[in-house]
Design an enzyme around this catalytic site. Structure first.
Site, PDB file in Angstrom:
ATOM      1  N   ASN A  90      18.878  18.833  21.197  1.00 42.81           N
ATOM      2  CA  ASN A  90      19.762  17.709  21.491  1.00 42.81           C
ATOM      3  C   ASN A  90      19.322  16.461  20.721  1.00 42.81           C
ATOM      4  O   ASN A  90      18.129  16.277  20.458  1.00 42.81           O
ATOM      5  CB  ASN A  90      19.754  17.394  22.985  1.00 42.81           C
ATOM      6  N   PRO A  91      20.265  15.576  20.392  1.00 42.23           N
ATOM      7  CA  PRO A  91      19.893  14.331  19.705  1.00 42.23           C
ATOM      8  C   PRO A  91      18.836  13.528  20.452  1.00 42.23           C
ATOM      9  O   PRO A  91      17.990  12.885  19.834  1.00 42.23           O
ATOM     10  CB  PRO A  91      21.222  13.567  19.632  1.00 42.23           C
ATOM     11  N   SER A  92      18.860  13.572  21.790  1.00 41.21           N
ATOM     12  CA  SER A  92      17.886  12.798  22.570  1.00 41.21           C
ATOM     13  C   SER A  92      16.458  13.278  22.317  1.00 41.21           C
ATOM     14  O   SER A  92      15.510  12.500  22.397  1.00 41.21           O
ATOM     15  CB  SER A  92      18.204  12.884  24.061  1.00 41.21           C
ATOM     16  N   ASN A 110      16.470  23.146  23.510  1.00 38.72           N
ATOM     17  CA  ASN A 110      15.671  21.956  23.211  1.00 38.72           C
ATOM     18  C   ASN A 110      14.217  22.227  22.812  1.00 38.72           C
ATOM     19  O   ASN A 110      13.298  21.579  23.301  1.00 38.72           O
ATOM     20  CB  ASN A 110      15.737  20.968  24.384  1.00 38.72           C
ATOM     21  N   HIS A 148      24.113  14.970  33.677  1.00 39.92           N
ATOM     22  CA  HIS A 148      24.478  16.344  33.991  1.00 39.92           C
ATOM     23  C   HIS A 148      24.673  16.521  35.496  1.00 39.92           C
ATOM     24  O   HIS A 148      24.232  15.707  36.294  1.00 39.92           O
ATOM     25  CB  HIS A 148      23.378  17.302  33.512  1.00 39.92           C
ATOM     26  N   GLY A 192      21.983  24.155  28.595  1.00 37.27           N
ATOM     27  CA  GLY A 192      21.825  25.450  29.238  1.00 37.27           C
ATOM     28  C   GLY A 192      23.159  26.056  29.628  1.00 37.27           C
ATOM     29  O   GLY A 192      23.399  27.246  29.398  1.00 37.27           O
ATOM     30  N   SER A 251      25.335  20.531  30.424  1.00 35.06           N
ATOM     31  CA  SER A 251      23.984  20.725  29.911  1.00 35.06           C
ATOM     32  C   SER A 251      23.975  21.750  28.786  1.00 35.06           C
ATOM     33  O   SER A 251      24.863  22.604  28.680  1.00 35.06           O
ATOM     34  CB  SER A 251      23.051  21.194  31.036  1.00 35.06           C
TER      35      SER A 251
END
Length: 202
Positions: free
Chosen positions: A66-68, A44, A176, A130, A128
């Site tokens: 991530n899209p977020s 990210n 998550h 990660g 996640s």
């Protein structure tokens, strides 16, 4: 996991570092150790400028977005394209995976990864980034070192730490299963499968 045309294959690298964004890496002075790895994964597009590089390093071979992140940090790129471009400049020699892992070509792999970790006790709406990177590293690398992975408000010495190394913003709840992920990493560390770094590198 990766499309066929990406230049990665199983156990191609000797030593890999997967960098989480947890506050546990703050003041660790692990930057040089991280940068010495053959391949470095990050999640990210975290800050890796001079303010943080002594702890987190700067080398990056693959970074996820991530899209977020696009939605919340850069307002869907409707007005904030320049800041996004400026952040990406820190990763100019890296492979950028966006949106992270959710390519239809990877669906079967993702389902298998979800099932595998569910058996290990990690049940979440979404694994996640990660954990996905750790999974990839286990396939690509002989030695896997994790830095910045922690899911608790105190480090192993009982000292309070921030949620991220660069801020204390908590994630949205319910997505998550971070404690379960960390417990798995600890278990894998004790078995010699991965190397989980939770202290200083000095």
């Amino acid at each position: 996991m990766f499309p066929d045309d990406m230049p990665y294959s199983k156990s191609q690298y000797k030593k890999c570092a997967v960098i989480g964004n947890g506050g546990i890496i703050k003041n660790s002075k692990c930057g040089k150790e991280i940068d010495s790895a053959d391949f470095v994964f990050r999640c990210n597009i975290p800050p890796i400028n001079d303010k943080y590089s002594a702890d987190v390093g700067t080398k990056t071979d693959l970074v996820t977005i991530n899209p977020s992140i696009i939605t919340e940090r850069f307002q869907k790129l409707e007005k904030w394209r320049r800041p996004f471009f400026q952040v990406l400049q820190n990763y100019e020699n890296s492979s950028v995976v966006l949106p992270a892992f959710y390519n239809t070509r990877n669906t079967d792999y993702l389902l298998n990864v979800q099932r595998f970790w569910a058996v290990q006790g990690v049940r979440a709406k979404r694994l996640s980034s990660g954990l996905m990177l750790v999974t990839a590293a286990l396939e690509m690398c002989e030695e896997v070192h994790l830095y910045g992975f922690w899911a608790f408000p105190m480090n192993p010495s009982g000292i309070f730490i921030t949620h991220h190394y660069y801020d204390n913003v908590k994630p949205r709840p319910g997505f998550h299963a971070m404690p379960h992920e960390i417990f798995n990493f600890i278990h894998m560390h004790t078995r010699g499968i991965i190397n989980l770094h939770t202290g200083s590198c000095m």
